[in-house]
Design a protein around this motif. Sequence first.
Motif, PDB file in Angstrom:
ATOM      1  N   THR A   1       0.836  -1.199   0.000  1.00 52.20           N
ATOM      2  CA  THR A   1       0.000   0.000   0.000  1.00 52.20           C
ATOM      3  C   THR A   1       0.867   1.244   0.000  1.00 52.20           C
ATOM      4  O   THR A   1       2.019   1.222   0.426  1.00 52.20           O
ATOM      5  CB  THR A   1      -0.911   0.052   1.239  1.00 52.20           C
ATOM      6  N   VAL A   2       0.278   2.338  -0.464  1.00 52.33           N
ATOM      7  CA  VAL A   2       0.925   3.643  -0.379  1.00 52.33           C
ATOM      8  C   VAL A   2       0.631   4.203   1.001  1.00 52.33           C
ATOM      9  O   VAL A   2      -0.513   4.158   1.468  1.00 52.33           O
ATOM     10  CB  VAL A   2       0.401   4.584  -1.485  1.00 52.33           C
ATOM     11  N   GLU A   3       1.659   4.709   1.639  1.00 51.70           N
ATOM     12  CA  GLU A   3       1.534   5.241   2.992  1.00 51.70           C
ATOM     13  C   GLU A   3       1.917   6.719   3.012  1.00 51.70           C
ATOM     14  O   GLU A   3       2.850   7.132   2.331  1.00 51.70           O
ATOM     15  CB  GLU A   3       2.461   4.479   3.958  1.00 51.70           C
ATOM     16  N   GLY A   4       1.216   7.492   3.796  1.00 50.67           N
ATOM     17  CA  GLY A   4       1.491   8.916   3.937  1.00 50.67           C
ATOM     18  C   GLY A   4       2.479   9.191   5.057  1.00 50.67           C
ATOM     19  O   GLY A   4       3.054   8.268   5.648  1.00 50.67           O
ATOM     20  N   PRO A   5       2.648  10.466   5.384  1.00 49.28           N
ATOM     21  CA  PRO A   5       3.634  10.850   6.391  1.00 49.28           C
ATOM     22  C   PRO A   5       3.314  10.346   7.791  1.00 49.28           C
ATOM     23  O   PRO A   5       4.200  10.273   8.636  1.00 49.28           O
ATOM     24  CB  PRO A   5       3.626  12.378   6.346  1.00 49.28           C
ATOM     25  N   ASP A   6       2.085   9.926   8.041  1.00 51.60           N
ATOM     26  CA  ASP A   6       1.699   9.449   9.368  1.00 51.60           C
ATOM     27  C   ASP A   6       1.734   7.925   9.479  1.00 51.60           C
ATOM     28  O   ASP A   6       1.172   7.356  10.404  1.00 51.60           O
ATOM     29  CB  ASP A   6       0.318   9.972   9.728  1.00 51.60           C
ATOM     30  N   THR A   7       2.431   7.253   8.572  1.00 55.18           N
ATOM     31  CA  THR A   7       2.455   5.793   8.564  1.00 55.18           C
ATOM     32  C   THR A   7       3.032   5.214   9.849  1.00 55.18           C
ATOM     33  O   THR A   7       3.944   5.785  10.453  1.00 55.18           O
ATOM     34  CB  THR A   7       3.252   5.257   7.355  1.00 55.18           C
ATOM     35  N   ASP A   8       2.478   4.094  10.255  1.00 59.39           N
ATOM     36  CA  ASP A   8       2.996   3.355  11.400  1.00 59.39           C
ATOM     37  C   ASP A   8       3.905   2.211  10.961  1.00 59.39           C
ATOM     38  O   ASP A   8       4.453   1.499  11.796  1.00 59.39           O
ATOM     39  CB  ASP A   8       1.841   2.774  12.228  1.00 59.39           C
ATOM     40  N   CYS A   9       4.053   2.019   9.658  1.00 57.14           N
ATOM     41  CA  CYS A   9       4.885   0.939   9.142  1.00 57.14           C
ATOM     42  C   CYS A   9       6.357   1.237   9.430  1.00 57.14           C
ATOM     43  O   CYS A   9       6.800   2.383   9.306  1.00 57.14           O
ATOM     44  CB  CYS A   9       4.671   0.766   7.646  1.00 57.14           C
ATOM     45  N   PRO A  10       7.117   0.209   9.812  1.00 53.34           N
ATOM     46  CA  PRO A  10       8.541   0.431  10.095  1.00 53.34           C
ATOM     47  C   PRO A  10       9.322   0.744   8.820  1.00 53.34           C
ATOM     48  O   PRO A  10       8.969   0.290   7.724  1.00 53.34           O
ATOM     49  CB  PRO A  10       8.994  -0.896  10.704  1.00 53.34           C
ATOM     50  N   GLY A  11      10.375   1.511   8.972  1.00 49.54           N
ATOM     51  CA  GLY A  11      11.200   1.928   7.848  1.00 49.54           C
ATOM     52  C   GLY A  11      11.718   0.776   7.008  1.00 49.54           C
ATOM     53  O   GLY A  11      11.878   0.920   5.800  1.00 49.54           O
ATOM     54  N   LYS A  12      11.964  -0.374   7.623  1.00 49.99           N
ATOM     55  CA  LYS A  12      12.498  -1.519   6.874  1.00 49.99           C
ATOM     56  C   LYS A  12      11.518  -2.026   5.827  1.00 49.99           C
ATOM     57  O   LYS A  12      11.906  -2.707   4.889  1.00 49.99           O
ATOM     58  CB  LYS A  12      12.887  -2.655   7.821  1.00 49.99           C
ATOM     59  N   ASP A  13      10.245  -1.671   5.961  1.00 52.12           N
ATOM     60  CA  ASP A  13       9.220  -2.111   5.020  1.00 52.12           C
ATOM     61  C   ASP A  13       8.851  -1.049   3.991  1.00 52.12           C
ATOM     62  O   ASP A  13       7.962  -1.272   3.170  1.00 52.12           O
ATOM     63  CB  ASP A  13       7.946  -2.516   5.776  1.00 52.12           C
ATOM     64  N   LEU A  14       9.512   0.105   4.032  1.00 56.62           N
ATOM     65  CA  LEU A  14       9.104   1.223   3.190  1.00 56.62           C
ATOM     66  C   LEU A  14      10.098   1.523   2.078  1.00 56.62           C
ATOM     67  O   LEU A  14      11.308   1.469   2.279  1.00 56.62           O
ATOM     68  CB  LEU A  14       8.933   2.490   4.042  1.00 56.62           C
ATOM     69  N   LEU A  15       9.569   1.852   0.901  1.00 55.02           N
ATOM     70  CA  LEU A  15      10.355   2.378  -0.208  1.00 55.02           C
ATOM     71  C   LEU A  15      10.001   3.849  -0.318  1.00 55.02           C
ATOM     72  O   LEU A  15       8.839   4.216  -0.314  1.00 55.02           O
ATOM     73  CB  LEU A  15      10.002   1.671  -1.516  1.00 55.02           C
ATOM     74  N   GLY A  16      10.992   4.694  -0.430  1.00 57.95           N
ATOM     75  CA  GLY A  16      10.738   6.122  -0.562  1.00 57.95           C
ATOM     76  C   GLY A  16      11.632   6.932   0.346  1.00 57.95           C
ATOM     77  O   GLY A  16      12.606   6.409   0.873  1.00 57.95           O
ATOM     78  N   PRO A  17      11.350   8.171   0.521  1.00 57.00           N
ATOM     79  CA  PRO A  17      10.095   8.855   0.247  1.00 57.00           C
ATOM     80  C   PRO A  17       9.970   9.307  -1.206  1.00 57.00           C
ATOM     81  O   PRO A  17      10.957   9.488  -1.901  1.00 57.00           O
ATOM     82  CB  PRO A  17      10.140  10.069   1.173  1.00 57.00           C
ATOM     83  N   TYR A  18       8.732   9.475  -1.612  1.00 53.56           N
ATOM     84  CA  TYR A  18       8.386   9.987  -2.933  1.00 53.56           C
ATOM     85  C   TYR A  18       7.612  11.285  -2.761  1.00 53.56           C
ATOM     86  O   TYR A  18       6.934  11.481  -1.750  1.00 53.56           O
ATOM     87  CB  TYR A  18       7.535   8.965  -3.702  1.00 53.56           C
ATOM     88  N   ALA A  19       7.692  12.149  -3.757  1.00 54.68           N
ATOM     89  CA  ALA A  19       7.046  13.459  -3.681  1.00 54.68           C
ATOM     90  C   ALA A  19       5.537  13.387  -3.880  1.00 54.68           C
ATOM     91  O   ALA A  19       4.804  14.232  -3.388  1.00 54.68           O
ATOM     92  CB  ALA A  19       7.653  14.403  -4.709  1.00 54.68           C
ATOM     93  N   THR A  20       5.071  12.352  -4.593  1.00 55.62           N
ATOM     94  CA  THR A  20       3.631  12.239  -4.847  1.00 55.62           C
ATOM     95  C   THR A  20       3.146  10.833  -4.540  1.00 55.62           C
ATOM     96  O   THR A  20       3.915   9.865  -4.527  1.00 55.62           O
ATOM     97  CB  THR A  20       3.287  12.546  -6.322  1.00 55.62           C
ATOM     98  N   ARG A  21       1.865  10.736  -4.326  1.00 52.33           N
ATOM     99  CA  ARG A  21       1.235   9.439  -4.085  1.00 52.33           C
ATOM    100  C   ARG A  21       1.398   8.529  -5.304  1.00 52.33           C
ATOM    101  O   ARG A  21       1.619   7.332  -5.177  1.00 52.33           O
ATOM    102  CB  ARG A  21      -0.248   9.659  -3.766  1.00 52.33           C
ATOM    103  N   GLU A  22       1.308   9.113  -6.497  1.00 56.80           N
ATOM    104  CA  GLU A  22       1.435   8.348  -7.734  1.00 56.80           C
ATOM    105  C   GLU A  22       2.832   7.744  -7.874  1.00 56.80           C
ATOM    106  O   GLU A  22       2.984   6.600  -8.303  1.00 56.80           O
ATOM    107  CB  GLU A  22       1.109   9.232  -8.941  1.00 56.80           C
TER     108      GLU A  22
END
Length: 57
Positions: A16-37
């Motif tokens: 899923t796409v996550e916003g700035p308030d995500t609770d997902c740990p950094g190890k599971d995230l790709l980014g940051p990206y400037a847009t949701r797209e």
Amino acid sequence: MTTAQQQWWFCTRHNTVEGPDTDCPGKDLLGPYATREEAANALEKVKERNEEWDAQE
């Protein structure tokens, strides 16, 4: 660079796409990206980069 309010991530655990308030740990995230797209296309971008790197070997 983007501000925290504009940052989006792609969670590889939940696919899923996550916003700035995500609770997902950094190890599971790709980014940051400037847009949701951009975040939504993160896996495609990873695939493209991997194919480019493989072609260089």
